[in-house]
Write a protein that holds these residues in place. Sequence first.
Motif, mmCIF file in Angstrom:
data_model
loop_
_atom_site.group_PDB
_atom_site.id
_atom_site.type_symbol
_atom_site.label_atom_id
_atom_site.label_comp_id
_atom_site.label_asym_id
_atom_site.label_seq_id
_atom_site.Cartn_x
_atom_site.Cartn_y
_atom_site.Cartn_z
ATOM 1 N N LYS A 222 0.943 -1.169 -0.009
ATOM 2 C CA LYS A 222 -0.054 0.059 0.059
ATOM 3 C C LYS A 222 0.790 1.425 0.088
ATOM 4 O O LYS A 222 0.464 2.193 -0.544
ATOM 5 N N TYR A 247 -0.872 7.695 3.999
ATOM 6 C CA TYR A 247 -0.741 6.229 4.419
ATOM 7 C C TYR A 247 0.869 6.161 4.878
ATOM 8 O O TYR A 247 0.949 5.455 5.611
ATOM 9 N N ARG A 309 -1.309 -1.445 12.478
ATOM 10 C CA ARG A 309 -2.340 -0.997 11.736
ATOM 11 C C ARG A 309 -2.284 0.337 11.603
ATOM 12 O O ARG A 309 -2.798 1.130 12.198
ATOM 13 N N GLU A 311 -3.730 2.355 9.579
ATOM 14 C CA GLU A 311 -5.100 2.723 9.290
ATOM 15 C C GLU A 311 -5.886 3.511 10.564
ATOM 16 O O GLU A 311 -6.600 4.374 10.362
#
Length: 395
Positions: A222, A247, A309, A311
């Motif tokens: 990603k 990100y 994580r 996110e």
Amino acid sequence: MVFDELMGYQGKGLAFASGDVWREHRSVTLNIFRKLGLDENVLATRVTTEVNRFLGHLDKSDGQPVNIREMISASTSSIICAILLGHVFQYDDPRFENIIRDIQTIITKNQQIVMMSYFPLLKLLPLDVLGYKSLLQTMEALYGEFKLWIEESRNRDPRDNFIAAYLTERTTRVRQGQTTTLDEINLLKVVSDLFIAGSETTSATIAWFILYMLNYPDVQRKIVNEIDQHVEKGRAPTLRDKPRLTYVVASILETQRLSSISPVSIVRTCPKDVHIKGFTVPRGSLVVPNLDSVLFDKTIWGQDAKLFRPERFIDEQGRLKVPEEFVPFGIGRRVCLGRVMANTELFLYISRMVQTFEFLPPRPGQPPSMNYVLGLTAVPEPYLVRALRRNTCRK
Ligand code: HEM
């Protein structure tokens, strides 16, 4: 505190000083950083130059397993050396290799230091079982090197390096008849504080990041996709790209949170009686800021707080979201003095490394363990990684 005692010149310098010595040195150091242009642009140029050199070395590994932590450590140490001394060492310069080895001994091989901070009598154990005396010798060797740096910087242009700028500032204050704590012992300790705090912390964080990439290949994918989407081929990411690389930044924040490289921060002394939530912390108490307890707190980060994580740092609109409980640099007046430098280095190294190479475990599907050595910082155990140049025409 044992670590300050071990370092010698107790209470001097910056990180372990207090009162007037700390106040004057914190403000002088930040001023010199500003004058040397280290608040952003000049620093970014220096870091980018060093990242290019580092990538060149990594490229020489030709996709074979390498101990990347040592290479990163030499690279980030070289940046702080250049700032303090105005000289860029070759990685294989024996003088530089000795410094790196000594710093790593101090940071990683002294897990006992933490124990001795709480139980000082342990350092009196016979036969140097906890390695206290050998660490003292390592520290002396380092100070020997730092003293040479001070000699080499005398009479140099104050715009050239930190040490020359400090010596000039001291002369100015003395000539003007100001009361000052600036002197050569404090300078020696500040150089040591900045060198130790400024090299191994950033390199340990980058080493953790690569380790997470090996264990979480989806995240690595990603990150690459985001860089490819926002940074044209053939151009290295710069700080101007940072707002678009959400990100990438979230992955760096998640690395800092989960690796928590400074789990108990620096032990401080309470200067006066403090009343907090019905408790009294008496004047003179040692206060251990347990950053782990905040960075891993499930009530803040959720039930998966122990998972990597990124996110969690991104909101529903895709914007970066950084809770106030994100405290890897500590908080308050003693918050890390080098956090701008650290953030600049982390972004420029990490974004460029992942843009240029794919990081793979030595054997497919068998990522290295996440075991770490807990000394002054939590550093991953040495591990091997393969860095394969990505199949593009990027420089
Ligand atoms: C990822 C990298 C880094 C982390 C996680 C980190 C973390 C910390 C922490 C937790 C403290 C203690 C704060 C407190 O006592 O409350 C600290 C202090 C300090 N750090 Fe950093 N640091 C990093 C990089 C750097 C760099 C690059 C430099 C210097 C160039 C630096 C210089 C210092 C100094 C001088 C102090 C003492 C500040 C004072 O006592 O006023 N650090 N750091």
